[in-house]
Design an enzyme around this catalytic site. Sequence first.
Site, PDB file in Angstrom:
ATOM      1  N   ASP A   9       0.854  -1.180   0.000  1.00 32.28           N
ATOM      2  CA  ASP A   9       0.000   0.000   0.000  1.00 32.28           C
ATOM      3  C   ASP A   9       0.888   1.228   0.000  1.00 32.28           C
ATOM      4  OD1 ASP A   9      -2.366   1.434  -0.090  1.00 32.28           O
ATOM      5  OD2 ASP A   9      -2.817   1.225   2.037  1.00 32.28           O
ATOM      6  N   GLY A  10       0.332   2.330  -0.476  1.00 35.79           N
ATOM      7  CA  GLY A  10       1.031   3.602  -0.475  1.00 35.79           C
ATOM      8  C   GLY A  10       0.117   4.687   0.032  1.00 35.79           C
ATOM      9  N   GLU A  53       2.445   3.898  -4.009  1.00 35.25           N
ATOM     10  CA  GLU A  53       1.887   2.592  -4.384  1.00 35.25           C
ATOM     11  C   GLU A  53       2.937   1.778  -5.151  1.00 35.25           C
ATOM     12  OE1 GLU A  53      -0.880   1.387  -3.284  1.00 35.25           O
ATOM     13  OE2 GLU A  53      -2.248   3.060  -2.922  1.00 35.25           O
ATOM     14  N   ASP A  75      -4.232  -2.496  -3.332  1.00 34.03           N
ATOM     15  CA  ASP A  75      -5.520  -1.828  -3.531  1.00 34.03           C
ATOM     16  C   ASP A  75      -5.416  -0.725  -4.581  1.00 34.03           C
ATOM     17  OD1 ASP A  75      -4.228   0.228  -2.145  1.00 34.03           O
ATOM     18  OD2 ASP A  75      -5.476   0.039  -0.357  1.00 34.03           O
ATOM     19  N   HIS A 130      -9.326  -0.547   2.464  1.00 33.27           N
ATOM     20  CA  HIS A 130     -10.134  -0.125   3.617  1.00 33.27           C
ATOM     21  C   HIS A 130     -11.407  -0.951   3.738  1.00 33.27           C
ATOM     22  CE1 HIS A 130      -7.286   3.137   3.742  1.00 33.27           C
ATOM     23  NE2 HIS A 130      -7.576   3.394   2.481  1.00 33.27           N
ATOM     24  N   ASP A 140      -1.627  -0.356   5.105  1.00 37.47           N
ATOM     25  CA  ASP A 140      -2.065   1.033   5.207  1.00 37.47           C
ATOM     26  C   ASP A 140      -1.485   1.672   6.464  1.00 37.47           C
ATOM     27  OD1 ASP A 140      -3.861   3.307   4.343  1.00 37.47           O
ATOM     28  OD2 ASP A 140      -4.701   2.902   6.329  1.00 37.47           O
TER      29      ASP A 140
END
Length: 158
Positions: A9-10, A53, A75, A130, A140
């Site tokens: 994740d970023g 990301e 994501d 999320h 995250d």
Amino acid sequence: MTHVTIYTDGSARKNPAGPGGYGAILEVTDASGTLHTRELSQGYVRTTNNRMELMGAIAALEALKMPCEVELWSDSQYLINAFTQRWIEGWIKKNWMRTKTEPVKNVDLWKRLLQAAAPHQITWKWIRGHNGHPQNERCDQLATSAADSGHLIEDPGA
């Protein structure tokens, strides 16, 4: 060939051009059935969400010491669709241009990602962000904590 599952994740605060970070989790189950997990993260002074990301995937793949069979979950549709929808092939064919007048953004990181991915057999998987998935939520946390940590480095491409 060793099977590795990667989650990435970023995050960027004040996107674009605020502080940001990435998080990645690498999971490997050894021959005895024991799960080994490694977490990676880094924060940057000034960057964008899309750059982070990409950096999550890059950092995870660069951490692998031998060719592996990789299932990489993110994501980021920007990251995943570049491979599953074959956007990247078109960008390369058009010399990193999206259209005749619009260059692809983040070419430095796309090239680095391709180099990091080259030794591996990768399946690119999208996961809704999320949405309560434990590894995605942890990535995250890693990314946002890195962005907020105060231990930030420069993103030379931002």
